[in-house]
Design a protein around this motif. Sequence first.
Motif, mmCIF file in Angstrom:
data_model
loop_
_atom_site.group_PDB
_atom_site.id
_atom_site.type_symbol
_atom_site.label_atom_id
_atom_site.label_comp_id
_atom_site.label_asym_id
_atom_site.label_seq_id
_atom_site.Cartn_x
_atom_site.Cartn_y
_atom_site.Cartn_z
ATOM 1 N N SER A 82 0.841 -1.201 0.000
ATOM 2 C CA SER A 82 0.000 0.000 0.000
ATOM 3 C C SER A 82 0.876 1.252 0.000
ATOM 4 O O SER A 82 0.559 2.247 -0.672
ATOM 5 N N ALA A 83 1.994 1.205 0.730
ATOM 6 C CA ALA A 83 2.915 2.344 0.730
ATOM 7 C C ALA A 83 3.554 2.528 -0.640
ATOM 8 O O ALA A 83 3.692 3.657 -1.134
ATOM 9 N N LEU A 84 3.938 1.424 -1.272
ATOM 10 C CA LEU A 84 4.527 1.508 -2.613
ATOM 11 C C LEU A 84 3.525 2.073 -3.616
ATOM 12 O O LEU A 84 3.869 2.906 -4.467
ATOM 13 N N PHE A 85 2.275 1.617 -3.540
ATOM 14 C CA PHE A 85 1.243 2.132 -4.450
ATOM 15 C C PHE A 85 1.082 3.640 -4.293
ATOM 16 O O PHE A 85 1.026 4.384 -5.283
ATOM 17 N N LEU A 86 0.997 4.104 -3.059
ATOM 18 C CA LEU A 86 0.765 5.525 -2.821
ATOM 19 C C LEU A 86 1.982 6.366 -3.197
ATOM 20 O O LEU A 86 1.830 7.483 -3.712
ATOM 21 N N ASP A 87 3.182 5.843 -2.958
ATOM 22 C CA ASP A 87 4.388 6.592 -3.304
ATOM 23 C C ASP A 87 4.584 6.693 -4.818
ATOM 24 O O ASP A 87 5.331 7.547 -5.290
ATOM 25 N N ASN A 88 3.927 5.809 -5.564
ATOM 26 C CA ASN A 88 4.012 5.857 -7.025
ATOM 27 C C ASN A 88 2.621 6.100 -7.622
ATOM 28 O O ASN A 88 2.300 5.635 -8.712
ATOM 29 N N ARG A 89 1.826 6.854 -6.918
ATOM 30 C CA ARG A 89 0.397 7.024 -7.197
ATOM 31 C C ARG A 89 0.097 7.465 -8.624
ATOM 32 O O ARG A 89 -0.755 6.876 -9.306
ATOM 33 N N ASP A 90 0.761 8.492 -9.109
ATOM 34 C CA ASP A 90 0.430 9.040 -10.426
ATOM 35 C C ASP A 90 0.690 8.031 -11.539
ATOM 36 O O ASP A 90 -0.140 7.854 -12.443
ATOM 37 N N ASN A 91 1.838 7.367 -11.481
ATOM 38 C CA ASN A 91 2.154 6.368 -12.508
ATOM 39 C C ASN A 91 1.177 5.200 -12.457
ATOM 40 O O ASN A 91 0.699 4.727 -13.501
ATOM 41 N N LEU A 92 0.885 4.724 -11.263
ATOM 42 C CA LEU A 92 -0.015 3.573 -11.138
ATOM 43 C C LEU A 92 -1.430 3.929 -11.576
ATOM 44 O O LEU A 92 -2.094 3.127 -12.255
ATOM 45 N N LEU A 93 -1.906 5.118 -11.229
ATOM 46 C CA LEU A 93 -3.245 5.537 -11.662
ATOM 47 C C LEU A 93 -3.346 5.598 -13.181
ATOM 48 O O LEU A 93 -4.363 5.201 -13.770
ATOM 49 N N TYR A 94 -2.301 6.087 -13.835
ATOM 50 C CA TYR A 94 -2.318 6.176 -15.297
ATOM 51 C C TYR A 94 -2.505 4.792 -15.919
ATOM 52 O O TYR A 94 -3.364 4.596 -16.803
ATOM 53 N N HIS A 95 -1.713 3.827 -15.470
ATOM 54 C CA HIS A 95 -1.790 2.488 -16.066
ATOM 55 C C HIS A 95 -3.047 1.747 -15.630
ATOM 56 O O HIS A 95 -3.587 0.944 -16.409
ATOM 57 N N LEU A 96 -3.539 2.026 -14.431
ATOM 58 C CA LEU A 96 -4.788 1.410 -13.986
ATOM 59 C C LEU A 96 -5.968 1.934 -14.802
ATOM 60 O O LEU A 96 -6.853 1.163 -15.207
#
Length: 285
Positions: free
Chosen positions: A224-238
Amino acid sequence: MKILVVGMGLIGGSICKSIKATTTHTVDGCDVQPEVLEQALQDGAIDGTGRMEDGTYDMVILCLHQRIAIQMVQEALPHMQAGTILVDTCGLKGRMVRDLTYRCRKHGVRYVGTHPMAGREKSGYYASIPDLFLRANLIVTPVDDTDPEALETVTALAREMGFGKIVTATPMWHDNMIAYTSQLAHVVSSSYVKDFCMDDALSFSGGSFQDMTRVATMDESMWSALFLDNRDNLLYHLDLLIENLTDYRDALKQRDEERLQYLIAEGRQIQEENVRKRKEQLENS
Protein backbone atom coordinates in the motif's frame (compact mmCIF):
# COMPACT_ATOMS: atom_id res chain seq x y z
CA MET A 1 35.40 -5.39 0.01
CA LYS A 2 33.86 -5.17 3.45
CA ILE A 3 30.10 -4.91 2.87
CA LEU A 4 27.21 -4.13 5.23
CA VAL A 5 23.67 -5.20 4.33
CA VAL A 6 21.01 -3.21 6.21
CA GLY A 7 17.65 -4.98 6.43
CA MET A 8 17.80 -8.78 6.51
CA GLY A 9 14.51 -9.62 4.85
CA LEU A 10 14.01 -11.63 1.68
CA ILE A 11 16.17 -9.34 -0.47
CA GLY A 12 18.77 -8.49 2.16
CA GLY A 13 19.12 -12.06 3.35
CA SER A 14 19.41 -13.34 -0.21
CA ILE A 15 22.04 -10.69 -1.03
CA CYS A 16 24.12 -11.84 1.96
CA LYS A 17 23.81 -15.50 1.04
CA SER A 18 24.61 -14.76 -2.60
CA ILE A 19 27.70 -12.71 -1.74
CA LYS A 20 28.98 -15.46 0.55
CA ALA A 21 28.29 -18.15 -2.06
CA THR A 22 29.80 -16.42 -5.09
CA THR A 23 32.47 -13.95 -3.91
CA THR A 24 35.32 -13.54 -1.42
CA HIS A 25 33.96 -10.31 0.06
CA THR A 26 33.24 -9.96 3.77
CA VAL A 27 29.59 -9.23 4.54
CA ASP A 28 28.01 -8.08 7.81
CA GLY A 29 24.30 -7.79 8.57
CA CYS A 30 22.18 -5.16 10.30
CA ASP A 31 18.58 -5.70 11.38
CA VAL A 32 16.20 -4.62 14.13
CA GLN A 33 15.47 -8.27 14.97
CA PRO A 34 18.36 -9.83 16.94
CA GLU A 35 17.02 -13.34 16.30
CA VAL A 36 17.35 -12.82 12.55
CA LEU A 37 20.99 -11.81 12.91
CA GLU A 38 21.65 -14.81 15.13
CA GLN A 39 20.11 -17.12 12.54
CA ALA A 40 22.08 -15.49 9.71
CA LEU A 41 25.32 -16.00 11.66
CA GLN A 42 24.42 -19.66 12.23
CA ASP A 43 23.63 -20.06 8.53
CA GLY A 44 26.96 -18.56 7.52
CA ALA A 45 25.05 -15.90 5.57
CA ILE A 46 27.03 -13.13 7.31
CA ASP A 47 30.47 -12.84 8.86
CA GLY A 48 29.33 -10.51 11.63
CA THR A 49 27.01 -7.66 12.51
CA GLY A 50 27.41 -3.90 12.24
CA ARG A 51 25.76 -0.54 11.75
CA MET A 52 25.96 2.19 9.14
CA GLU A 53 27.32 4.52 11.82
CA ASP A 54 30.39 2.30 12.29
CA GLY A 55 31.98 4.01 9.28
CA THR A 56 34.20 1.02 8.44
CA TYR A 57 32.56 -0.34 5.29
CA ASP A 58 33.52 -0.11 1.63
CA MET A 59 29.91 -0.65 0.59
CA VAL A 60 26.58 -0.37 2.40
CA ILE A 61 23.52 -1.98 0.78
CA LEU A 62 20.12 -0.76 2.00
CA CYS A 63 17.31 -3.32 1.74
CA LEU A 64 14.53 -1.29 3.35
CA HIS A 65 11.39 0.57 2.35
CA GLN A 66 12.41 3.92 0.91
CA ARG A 67 10.75 5.96 3.65
CA ILE A 68 12.82 4.18 6.32
CA ALA A 69 15.95 4.09 4.18
CA ILE A 70 16.08 7.84 3.58
CA GLN A 71 15.66 8.57 7.29
CA MET A 72 18.40 6.10 8.25
CA VAL A 73 20.82 7.56 5.74
CA GLN A 74 20.22 11.08 7.01
CA GLU A 75 21.14 9.96 10.52
CA ALA A 76 24.14 7.84 9.52
CA LEU A 77 25.81 10.03 6.87
CA PRO A 78 27.84 12.19 9.31
CA HIS A 79 29.47 8.99 10.63
CA MET A 80 30.19 7.27 7.30
CA GLN A 81 33.67 7.49 5.83
CA ALA A 82 34.20 9.38 2.59
CA GLY A 83 34.42 7.12 -0.43
CA THR A 84 31.92 4.57 0.90
CA ILE A 85 29.58 3.25 -1.80
CA LEU A 86 25.94 3.41 -0.69
CA VAL A 87 23.50 1.22 -2.62
CA ASP A 88 19.75 0.85 -2.19
CA THR A 89 17.45 -1.86 -3.53
CA CYS A 90 14.15 -0.01 -3.09
CA GLY A 91 11.25 -0.54 -5.45
CA LEU A 92 10.87 3.17 -6.29
CA LYS A 93 13.60 5.50 -7.41
CA GLY A 94 12.36 8.99 -8.33
CA ARG A 95 12.39 10.70 -4.96
CA MET A 96 15.07 8.51 -3.40
CA VAL A 97 17.73 8.99 -6.09
CA ARG A 98 17.24 12.74 -6.14
CA ASP A 99 17.38 13.01 -2.35
CA LEU A 100 20.21 10.60 -1.57
CA THR A 101 22.47 11.68 -4.43
CA TYR A 102 22.42 15.24 -3.08
CA ARG A 103 22.82 14.29 0.58
CA CYS A 104 25.55 11.70 0.02
CA ARG A 105 27.62 13.92 -2.23
CA LYS A 106 27.87 16.53 0.55
CA HIS A 107 29.51 13.90 2.79
CA GLY A 108 31.74 12.31 0.15
CA VAL A 109 29.64 9.13 0.05
CA ARG A 110 29.05 7.64 -3.41
CA TYR A 111 25.41 6.67 -3.91
CA VAL A 112 24.12 4.25 -6.57
CA GLY A 113 20.40 3.47 -6.96
CA THR A 114 19.49 -0.10 -7.92
CA HIS A 115 16.44 -2.37 -8.06
CA PRO A 116 16.92 -6.16 -8.31
CA MET A 117 14.03 -7.64 -10.28
CA ALA A 118 13.61 -10.77 -8.20
CA GLY A 119 11.30 -11.97 -5.47
CA ARG A 120 9.21 -14.77 -4.02
CA GLU A 121 5.68 -15.16 -2.69
CA LYS A 122 7.15 -15.49 0.81
CA SER A 123 8.89 -12.66 2.66
CA GLY A 124 11.40 -12.28 5.47
CA TYR A 125 14.86 -13.64 6.12
CA TYR A 126 13.66 -17.23 6.43
CA ALA A 127 12.50 -17.13 2.79
CA SER A 128 15.88 -15.87 1.53
CA ILE A 129 17.92 -18.08 -0.80
CA PRO A 130 21.42 -17.71 -2.30
CA ASP A 131 20.30 -18.09 -5.93
CA LEU A 132 17.40 -15.61 -5.87
CA PHE A 133 19.22 -13.30 -8.30
CA LEU A 134 20.54 -15.94 -10.69
CA ARG A 135 19.91 -14.61 -14.23
CA ALA A 136 17.64 -11.88 -12.83
CA ASN A 137 17.66 -8.32 -14.20
CA LEU A 138 19.21 -5.55 -12.14
CA ILE A 139 17.95 -2.02 -12.80
CA VAL A 140 20.48 0.75 -12.11
CA THR A 141 19.39 4.38 -12.09
CA PRO A 142 22.45 6.64 -12.36
CA VAL A 143 22.16 10.41 -12.67
CA ASP A 144 24.65 13.10 -13.68
CA ASP A 145 26.28 13.16 -10.24
CA THR A 146 26.63 9.37 -9.90
CA ASP A 147 30.27 8.34 -9.47
CA PRO A 148 31.27 6.18 -12.51
CA GLU A 149 33.74 4.07 -10.54
CA ALA A 150 31.14 3.35 -7.86
CA LEU A 151 28.61 2.37 -10.53
CA GLU A 152 31.13 -0.01 -12.11
CA THR A 153 31.91 -1.57 -8.71
CA VAL A 154 28.22 -2.19 -8.08
CA THR A 155 27.61 -3.74 -11.50
CA ALA A 156 30.73 -5.91 -11.16
CA LEU A 157 29.43 -7.24 -7.83
CA ALA A 158 26.04 -7.91 -9.44
CA ARG A 159 27.68 -9.98 -12.17
CA GLU A 160 29.62 -11.96 -9.56
CA MET A 161 26.32 -12.68 -7.81
CA GLY A 162 24.84 -14.11 -11.00
CA PHE A 163 22.57 -11.33 -12.21
CA GLY A 164 21.75 -11.75 -15.88
CA LYS A 165 21.16 -8.33 -17.42
CA ILE A 166 22.12 -4.90 -16.09
CA VAL A 167 19.50 -2.39 -17.27
CA THR A 168 20.11 1.36 -17.06
CA ALA A 169 17.11 3.67 -16.63
CA THR A 170 16.39 7.18 -15.42
CA PRO A 171 14.75 7.21 -11.96
CA MET A 172 11.47 8.55 -13.35
CA TRP A 173 11.26 6.03 -16.20
CA HIS A 174 12.04 3.26 -13.72
CA ASP A 175 9.06 4.25 -11.57
CA ASN A 176 6.76 4.41 -14.58
CA MET A 177 7.82 0.95 -15.76
CA ILE A 178 7.50 -0.54 -12.26
CA ALA A 179 3.94 0.81 -12.06
CA TYR A 180 3.15 -1.19 -15.22
CA THR A 181 5.21 -4.37 -14.85
CA SER A 182 4.87 -4.93 -11.10
CA GLN A 183 2.40 -2.75 -9.22
CA LEU A 184 -0.44 -3.03 -11.73
CA ALA A 185 -0.03 -6.82 -11.77
CA HIS A 186 -0.37 -6.88 -7.98
CA VAL A 187 -3.53 -4.74 -8.10
CA VAL A 188 -5.05 -7.01 -10.76
CA SER A 189 -4.17 -10.17 -8.82
CA SER A 190 -5.62 -8.80 -5.58
CA SER A 191 -8.83 -7.79 -7.39
CA TYR A 192 -9.10 -11.07 -9.32
CA VAL A 193 -9.30 -13.27 -6.20
CA LYS A 194 -12.28 -11.30 -4.81
CA ASP A 195 -14.80 -13.53 -6.58
CA PHE A 196 -17.12 -16.07 -4.94
CA CYS A 197 -15.75 -18.71 -7.34
CA MET A 198 -12.48 -18.71 -5.38
CA ASP A 199 -14.10 -21.22 -3.00
CA ASP A 200 -14.05 -23.94 -5.68
CA ALA A 201 -11.25 -22.59 -7.86
CA LEU A 202 -8.65 -25.22 -7.01
CA SER A 203 -10.79 -27.93 -8.63
CA PHE A 204 -11.13 -26.01 -11.87
CA SER A 205 -7.82 -24.19 -12.25
CA GLY A 206 -4.67 -24.55 -14.29
CA GLY A 207 -1.58 -22.55 -15.01
CA SER A 208 -3.32 -19.36 -16.09
CA PHE A 209 -5.27 -19.15 -12.82
CA GLN A 210 -2.13 -19.74 -10.77
CA ASP A 211 -0.27 -17.04 -12.70
CA MET A 212 -3.09 -14.56 -12.13
CA THR A 213 -3.43 -15.19 -8.39
CA ARG A 214 0.18 -15.79 -7.31
CA VAL A 215 1.03 -12.29 -6.10
CA ALA A 216 -2.28 -11.66 -4.32
CA THR A 217 -0.49 -12.83 -1.15
CA MET A 218 1.47 -9.55 -1.05
CA ASP A 219 2.15 -7.80 2.25
CA GLU A 220 -0.46 -5.06 2.63
CA SER A 221 1.70 -2.67 4.66
CA MET A 222 4.57 -2.63 2.19
CA TRP A 223 2.53 -2.64 -1.01
CA SER A 224 0.00 0.00 0.00
CA ALA A 225 2.91 2.34 0.73
CA LEU A 226 4.53 1.51 -2.61
CA PHE A 227 1.24 2.13 -4.45
CA LEU A 228 0.76 5.53 -2.82
CA ASP A 229 4.39 6.59 -3.30
CA ASN A 230 4.01 5.86 -7.02
CA ARG A 231 0.40 7.02 -7.20
CA ASP A 232 0.43 9.04 -10.43
CA ASN A 233 2.15 6.37 -12.51
CA LEU A 234 -0.01 3.57 -11.14
CA LEU A 235 -3.24 5.54 -11.66
CA TYR A 236 -2.32 6.18 -15.30
CA HIS A 237 -1.79 2.49 -16.07
CA LEU A 238 -4.79 1.41 -13.99
CA ASP A 239 -7.05 3.81 -15.92
CA LEU A 240 -5.68 2.43 -19.19
CA LEU A 241 -6.33 -1.15 -18.06
CA ILE A 242 -9.90 -0.28 -17.04
CA GLU A 243 -10.44 1.31 -20.45
CA ASN A 244 -9.21 -1.85 -22.20
CA LEU A 245 -11.33 -4.10 -19.99
CA THR A 246 -14.34 -1.94 -20.76
CA ASP A 247 -13.81 -2.63 -24.48
CA TYR A 248 -14.12 -6.38 -23.80
CA ARG A 249 -17.14 -5.90 -21.52
CA ASP A 250 -18.95 -3.76 -24.10
CA ALA A 251 -18.27 -6.24 -26.90
CA LEU A 252 -19.66 -9.05 -24.74
CA LYS A 253 -22.77 -7.06 -23.80
CA GLN A 254 -23.43 -6.28 -27.47
CA ARG A 255 -22.73 -9.89 -28.54
CA ASP A 256 -20.23 -8.41 -31.00
CA GLU A 257 -18.14 -11.45 -32.00
CA GLU A 258 -16.24 -9.55 -34.67
CA ARG A 259 -15.18 -6.92 -32.12
CA LEU A 260 -14.12 -9.63 -29.66
CA GLN A 261 -12.01 -11.32 -32.30
CA TYR A 262 -10.36 -8.00 -33.10
CA LEU A 263 -9.57 -7.28 -29.43
CA ILE A 264 -8.17 -10.78 -28.86
CA ALA A 265 -6.10 -10.66 -32.06
CA GLU A 266 -4.77 -7.24 -31.10
CA GLY A 267 -3.56 -8.56 -27.74
CA ARG A 268 -2.10 -11.70 -29.32
CA GLN A 269 -0.11 -9.69 -31.88
CA ILE A 270 1.31 -7.39 -29.22
CA GLN A 271 2.40 -10.35 -27.08
CA GLU A 272 3.85 -12.23 -30.08
CA GLU A 273 5.96 -9.17 -30.91
CA ASN A 274 7.06 -8.97 -27.29
CA VAL A 275 8.09 -12.65 -27.32
CA ARG A 276 10.01 -12.13 -30.58
CA LYS A 277 11.96 -9.20 -29.12
CA ARG A 278 12.69 -11.17 -25.95
CA LYS A 279 14.01 -14.07 -27.99
CA GLU A 280 16.29 -11.74 -29.95
CA GLN A 281 17.61 -10.21 -26.72
CA LEU A 282 18.40 -13.64 -25.31
CA GLU A 283 20.15 -14.69 -28.50
CA ASN A 284 22.27 -11.51 -28.52
CA SER A 285 23.14 -11.60 -24.81
